[in-house]
Write a protein that holds these residues in place. Structure first.
Motif, mmCIF file in Angstrom:
data_model
loop_
_atom_site.group_PDB
_atom_site.id
_atom_site.type_symbol
_atom_site.label_atom_id
_atom_site.label_comp_id
_atom_site.label_asym_id
_atom_site.label_seq_id
_atom_site.Cartn_x
_atom_site.Cartn_y
_atom_site.Cartn_z
ATOM 1 N N GLU A 159 -3.397 63.599 -12.730
ATOM 2 C CA GLU A 159 -2.242 63.537 -13.620
ATOM 3 C C GLU A 159 -1.457 62.241 -13.409
ATOM 4 N N VAL A 160 -1.278 61.849 -12.162
ATOM 5 C CA VAL A 160 -0.589 60.587 -11.880
ATOM 6 C C VAL A 160 -1.371 59.420 -12.470
ATOM 7 N N ALA A 161 -2.696 59.436 -12.291
ATOM 8 C CA ALA A 161 -3.530 58.365 -12.858
ATOM 9 C C ALA A 161 -3.405 58.326 -14.378
ATOM 10 N N ALA A 231 -9.818 59.898 -8.424
ATOM 11 C CA ALA A 231 -8.904 59.795 -9.563
ATOM 12 C C ALA A 231 -8.813 58.375 -10.111
ATOM 13 N N GLY A 232 -9.521 57.433 -9.468
ATOM 14 C CA GLY A 232 -9.544 56.071 -9.983
ATOM 15 C C GLY A 232 -8.643 55.091 -9.265
ATOM 16 N N PHE A 233 -8.176 55.462 -8.069
ATOM 17 C CA PHE A 233 -7.279 54.588 -7.315
ATOM 18 C C PHE A 233 -8.028 53.784 -6.259
ATOM 19 N N VAL A 234 -7.434 52.667 -5.895
ATOM 20 C CA VAL A 234 -7.863 51.876 -4.743
ATOM 21 C C VAL A 234 -6.755 51.968 -3.702
ATOM 22 N N LEU A 235 -7.092 52.395 -2.499
ATOM 23 C CA LEU A 235 -6.110 52.506 -1.429
ATOM 24 C C LEU A 235 -5.796 51.116 -0.887
ATOM 25 N N ARG A 236 -4.536 50.713 -1.033
ATOM 26 C CA ARG A 236 -4.111 49.389 -0.589
ATOM 27 C C ARG A 236 -3.574 49.397 0.839
ATOM 28 N N ASP A 237 -2.950 50.509 1.212
ATOM 29 C CA ASP A 237 -2.391 50.578 2.561
ATOM 30 C C ASP A 237 -2.191 52.041 2.944
ATOM 31 N N LEU A 238 -2.247 52.304 4.230
ATOM 32 C CA LEU A 238 -1.899 53.603 4.790
ATOM 33 C C LEU A 238 -0.899 53.324 5.908
ATOM 34 N N VAL A 239 0.351 53.663 5.646
ATOM 35 C CA VAL A 239 1.437 53.342 6.568
ATOM 36 C C VAL A 239 1.727 54.552 7.451
ATOM 37 N N GLU A 240 1.762 54.323 8.759
ATOM 38 C CA GLU A 240 2.096 55.362 9.730
ATOM 39 C C GLU A 240 3.347 54.899 10.476
ATOM 40 N N PRO A 241 4.524 55.231 9.967
ATOM 41 C CA PRO A 241 5.762 54.688 10.549
ATOM 42 C C PRO A 241 5.931 55.062 12.018
ATOM 43 N N GLU A 242 6.273 54.090 12.818
ATOM 44 C CA GLU A 242 6.554 54.339 14.225
ATOM 45 C C GLU A 242 7.991 54.836 14.387
ATOM 46 N N TRP A 243 8.215 55.597 15.456
ATOM 47 C CA TRP A 243 9.561 56.102 15.715
ATOM 48 C C TRP A 243 10.433 54.940 16.183
ATOM 49 N N PRO A 244 11.529 54.662 15.466
ATOM 50 C CA PRO A 244 12.312 53.471 15.811
ATOM 51 C C PRO A 244 13.165 53.664 17.065
ATOM 52 N N GLU A 245 13.343 52.591 17.778
ATOM 53 C CA GLU A 245 14.195 52.596 18.965
ATOM 54 C C GLU A 245 15.618 52.997 18.579
ATOM 55 N N GLY A 246 16.190 53.891 19.367
ATOM 56 C CA GLY A 246 17.562 54.295 19.127
ATOM 57 C C GLY A 246 17.732 55.418 18.124
ATOM 58 N N HIS A 247 16.645 55.863 17.497
ATOM 59 C CA HIS A 247 16.716 56.956 16.513
ATOM 60 C C HIS A 247 16.597 58.276 17.273
ATOM 61 N N THR A 248 17.673 59.042 17.313
ATOM 62 C CA THR A 248 17.705 60.245 18.143
ATOM 63 C C THR A 248 17.713 61.539 17.350
ATOM 64 N N ALA A 266 2.485 60.027 7.058
ATOM 65 C CA ALA A 266 1.500 59.115 6.463
ATOM 66 C C ALA A 266 1.978 58.745 5.068
ATOM 67 N N ILE A 267 1.988 57.463 4.772
ATOM 68 C CA ILE A 267 2.392 56.978 3.440
ATOM 69 C C ILE A 267 1.184 56.290 2.824
ATOM 70 N N PHE A 268 0.719 56.815 1.713
ATOM 71 C CA PHE A 268 -0.437 56.268 1.005
ATOM 72 C C PHE A 268 0.056 55.330 -0.116
ATOM 73 N N VAL A 269 -0.468 54.126 -0.096
ATOM 74 C CA VAL A 269 -0.106 53.116 -1.106
ATOM 75 C C VAL A 269 -1.373 52.784 -1.885
ATOM 76 N N ALA A 270 -1.417 53.174 -3.147
ATOM 77 C CA ALA A 270 -2.644 53.039 -3.941
ATOM 78 C C ALA A 270 -2.344 52.425 -5.291
ATOM 79 N N ASP A 271 -3.342 51.726 -5.834
ATOM 80 C CA ASP A 271 -3.226 51.093 -7.150
ATOM 81 C C ASP A 271 -4.324 51.635 -8.071
ATOM 82 N N LEU A 272 -3.966 51.832 -9.319
ATOM 83 C CA LEU A 272 -4.933 52.320 -10.305
ATOM 84 C C LEU A 272 -5.834 51.185 -10.746
#
Length: 273
Positions: A159-161, A231-248, A266-272
């Motif tokens: 549907e997104v595609a 669905a016709g996408f190309v995965l451009r990036d897979l972001v795995e955010p690190e826990w930031p210093e000082g974030h409690t 996990a953050i999926f960044v994809a292009d159609l």
């Protein structure tokens, strides 16, 4: 994502079992309508009224720029909740539509729009049947919306595609699939692997009649990549955010203790294509 616990006959049950799309849809609508006030009371300040926060780790789109330059682009936010991300995007010059299944969450979105003076169009609809024509948007995005709560997430990808223009971007964040190995606990108990990563049965909270009240789906990283490619996408990036210093701040299962050891998002960044 919590290991099923023993229950008495009179108590609601936590289990892992298959559910239909209809059951998932009904459960999500009931849950988020009922939980909207508590959710905003607990997390609203962290998310902000006009901020785009991707995850409990606190990664902001203003810093990450996973969507690129959004000025002048037509953008759909799926599972928008109180639509803070949509209002941030509108402030960056995007033409935004914010959509959610829950009227309770959209009520908070309307209130926040009035409070901030940043209105965005709001729509109550189902991610499995987007009420838009083909080739409508340049970007579709969601921070923990829609994708984890539907049984047929492949249909969401299709549907997104369908509503994206060629070359358009689809960016979504979800609980990192490896988190399903562990108990849903921010403390030391949440550091022990207790469940199979390959058990794709959803986490279900159901009442004494077996009616699901909350449903969350698990797919492996590979499953998600295959859904996107099919669905016709190309995965451009897979972001795995690190826990930031000082974030409690602890948010559910997210905590500094666990965040320093393994990813929670996990953050999926994809292009159609």
């Amino acid at each position: 994502m919590i290991e099923p616990q023993p229950t008495t006959e009179a108590a609601p049950a936590v289990t892992r079992r298959s559910v239909t799309d209809a059951e998932s849809r009904a459960a999500s609508r009931r849950w988020w309508d009922a939980d909207a006030d508590d959710y905003q009371a607990e997390h609203g300040a962290f998310l902000g009224d006009t901020e785009f926060v991707w995850c409990p780790e606190g990664l902001r789109e203003a810093d990450a720029r996973l969507l690129g330059d959004v000025s002048g682009k037509r953008i759909l936010e799926l599972g928008c909740g109180a639509a803070s991300a949509a209002r941030w995007l509108a402030g960056q010059g995007a033409e935004v539509v914010a959509m959610d299944l829950s009227e309770g969450m959209l009520r908070h979105a309307r209130t926040a729009s009035d409070r901030t003076g940043v209105p965005v169009p709001l729509l109550q609809a189902d991610a499995l049947a987007l009420p838009f024509g083909d080739l409508t948007f340049d970007v579709v995005c969601t921070a923990f919306g829609a994708v984890p709560f539907v049984a047929d997430s492949q249909t969401v990808m299709r549907e997104v595609a369908r509503v994206l223009r060629p070359g358009g971007s689809w960016v979504f964040s979800i609980t990192h699939p490896m988190r399903w190995i562990f108990l849903d606990d921010p403390g030391e108990a949440g550091l022990m692997a207790v469940q199979s990563y390959f058990d794709r049965r959803p986490y279900v909270e159901q009442d004494t009649d077996g009616v699901p009240g909350y449903v969350e789906q698990h797919r492996t990283l590979g499953d998600r990549v295959r859904e996107l490619v099919a669905a016709g996408f190309v995965l451009r990036d897979l972001v795995e955010p690190e826990w930031p210093e000082g974030h409690t701040q602890v948010w559910g299962q997210w905590s500094p203790l666990r965040g320093r050891l393994f990813p929670g998002t996990a953050i999926f960044v994809a292009d159609l294509r």
